[in-house]
Design a protein around this motif. Sequence first.
Motif, short mmCIF file in Angstrom:
data_model
loop_
_atom_site.label_atom_id
_atom_site.label_comp_id
_atom_site.label_asym_id
_atom_site.label_seq_id
_atom_site.Cartn_x
_atom_site.Cartn_y
_atom_site.Cartn_z
N MET A 1 0.81 -1.20 0.00
CA MET A 1 0.00 0.00 0.00
C MET A 1 0.86 1.26 0.00
O MET A 1 0.44 2.27 -0.52
N SER A 2 2.06 1.21 0.56
CA SER A 2 2.88 2.41 0.59
C SER A 2 3.52 2.69 -0.76
O SER A 2 3.99 3.78 -0.99
N SER A 3 3.52 1.72 -1.67
CA SER A 3 4.14 1.93 -2.97
C SER A 3 3.31 2.82 -3.88
O SER A 3 3.81 3.35 -4.86
N GLY A 4 2.04 2.97 -3.59
CA GLY A 4 1.17 3.77 -4.44
C GLY A 4 0.60 2.99 -5.60
O GLY A 4 -0.17 3.51 -6.40
N GLU A 5 0.93 1.73 -5.72
CA GLU A 5 0.46 0.87 -6.81
C GLU A 5 -0.95 0.40 -6.47
O GLU A 5 -1.19 -0.12 -5.39
N GLU A 6 -1.89 0.60 -7.38
CA GLU A 6 -3.29 0.30 -7.10
C GLU A 6 -3.77 -1.05 -7.59
O GLU A 6 -4.82 -1.51 -7.18
N LEU A 7 -3.04 -1.69 -8.48
CA LEU A 7 -3.51 -2.94 -9.07
C LEU A 7 -3.75 -4.01 -7.99
O LEU A 7 -4.82 -4.61 -7.93
N GLY A 8 -2.80 -4.24 -7.13
CA GLY A 8 -2.96 -5.23 -6.06
C GLY A 8 -4.07 -4.84 -5.11
O GLY A 8 -4.85 -5.68 -4.66
N LEU A 9 -4.17 -3.55 -4.81
CA LEU A 9 -5.23 -3.06 -3.93
C LEU A 9 -6.59 -3.30 -4.56
O LEU A 9 -7.52 -3.75 -3.89
N SER A 10 -6.72 -3.03 -5.84
CA SER A 10 -8.00 -3.20 -6.53
C SER A 10 -8.54 -4.61 -6.42
O SER A 10 -9.75 -4.82 -6.37
N ARG A 11 -7.68 -5.57 -6.40
CA ARG A 11 -8.10 -6.98 -6.38
C ARG A 11 -8.77 -7.40 -5.08
O ARG A 11 -9.46 -8.41 -5.05
N VAL A 12 -8.56 -6.64 -4.00
CA VAL A 12 -9.14 -7.04 -2.71
C VAL A 12 -10.34 -6.22 -2.31
O VAL A 12 -10.87 -6.37 -1.22
N LEU A 13 -10.81 -5.34 -3.19
CA LEU A 13 -11.97 -4.50 -2.88
C LEU A 13 -13.24 -5.12 -3.45
O LEU A 13 -13.23 -5.65 -4.55
N VAL A 14 -14.34 -5.02 -2.69
CA VAL A 14 -15.61 -5.55 -3.19
C VAL A 14 -16.04 -4.74 -4.41
O VAL A 14 -15.82 -3.53 -4.48
N ASP A 15 -16.65 -5.42 -5.35
CA ASP A 15 -17.07 -4.76 -6.59
C ASP A 15 -18.04 -3.60 -6.34
O ASP A 15 -17.91 -2.54 -6.95
N GLU A 16 -18.99 -3.80 -5.43
CA GLU A 16 -20.02 -2.80 -5.20
C GLU A 16 -19.47 -1.46 -4.69
O GLU A 16 -20.08 -0.43 -4.89
N ARG A 17 -18.31 -1.50 -4.04
CA ARG A 17 -17.75 -0.28 -3.45
C ARG A 17 -16.35 0.01 -3.97
O ARG A 17 -15.63 0.82 -3.41
N HIS A 18 -16.00 -0.63 -5.07
CA HIS A 18 -14.64 -0.55 -5.61
C HIS A 18 -14.18 0.90 -5.84
O HIS A 18 -13.13 1.32 -5.34
N GLU A 19 -14.94 1.66 -6.59
CA GLU A 19 -14.53 3.04 -6.92
C GLU A 19 -14.48 3.93 -5.68
O GLU A 19 -13.57 4.74 -5.54
N GLU A 20 -15.45 3.77 -4.80
CA GLU A 20 -15.48 4.56 -3.56
C GLU A 20 -14.25 4.28 -2.70
O GLU A 20 -13.62 5.20 -2.18
N LEU A 21 -13.89 3.00 -2.55
CA LEU A 21 -12.72 2.64 -1.75
C LEU A 21 -11.43 3.08 -2.42
O LEU A 21 -10.49 3.51 -1.73
N LEU A 22 -11.35 3.03 -3.73
CA LEU A 22 -10.16 3.54 -4.43
C LEU A 22 -10.03 5.04 -4.22
O LEU A 22 -8.92 5.54 -3.99
N ARG A 23 -11.13 5.78 -4.29
CA ARG A 23 -11.07 7.23 -4.04
C ARG A 23 -10.60 7.51 -2.62
O ARG A 23 -9.80 8.41 -2.39
N GLN A 24 -11.10 6.71 -1.66
CA GLN A 24 -10.67 6.88 -0.27
C GLN A 24 -9.17 6.66 -0.16
O GLN A 24 -8.47 7.43 0.49
N TRP A 25 -8.65 5.61 -0.81
CA TRP A 25 -7.21 5.35 -0.74
C TRP A 25 -6.42 6.46 -1.43
O TRP A 25 -5.38 6.88 -0.93
N ARG A 26 -6.90 6.96 -2.55
CA ARG A 26 -6.19 8.05 -3.24
C ARG A 26 -6.12 9.30 -2.37
O ARG A 26 -5.11 9.98 -2.34
N ARG A 27 -7.21 9.60 -1.66
CA ARG A 27 -7.18 10.75 -0.74
C ARG A 27 -6.18 10.51 0.38
O ARG A 27 -5.41 11.40 0.75
#
Length: 113
Positions: free
Chosen positions: A1-27
């Motif tokens: 998570m500290s690397s800033g790479e989102e591909l691995g992070l994306s794989r563990v997020l539920v589909d229904e909230r994927h974009e919301e959780l990615l926005r939270q991580w980007r913030r």
Amino acid sequence: MSSGEELGLSRVLVDERHEELLRQWRRYRGEMERASVPSKLETVGPIDVEDQGDSRATVTAHIRAIWWNGPTSLSGTAHPWRFETRRDAGGWRVWAADLPPWCGGHVRADACR
């Protein structure tokens, strides 16, 4: 998570909230960049998993930041990161994340630009 790479992070997020959780991580990542991005994030101690039933669990890990500058390293204080997870056909996925503030939590508030 500290690397800033989102591909691995994306794989563990539920589909229904994927974009919301990615926005939270980007913030959150933006907060890290306002201060000084650590060399790595490290789990301290055991990870606590609390079964909530109905294919849900709360996972708590105490995370600290570590910065390396040549032979010198600086370790921050560990803070609890909590994740609500849900099981689906692909395995366990993150439904919600409750992270402590980066600025004023992991680093001094005045360290954030």
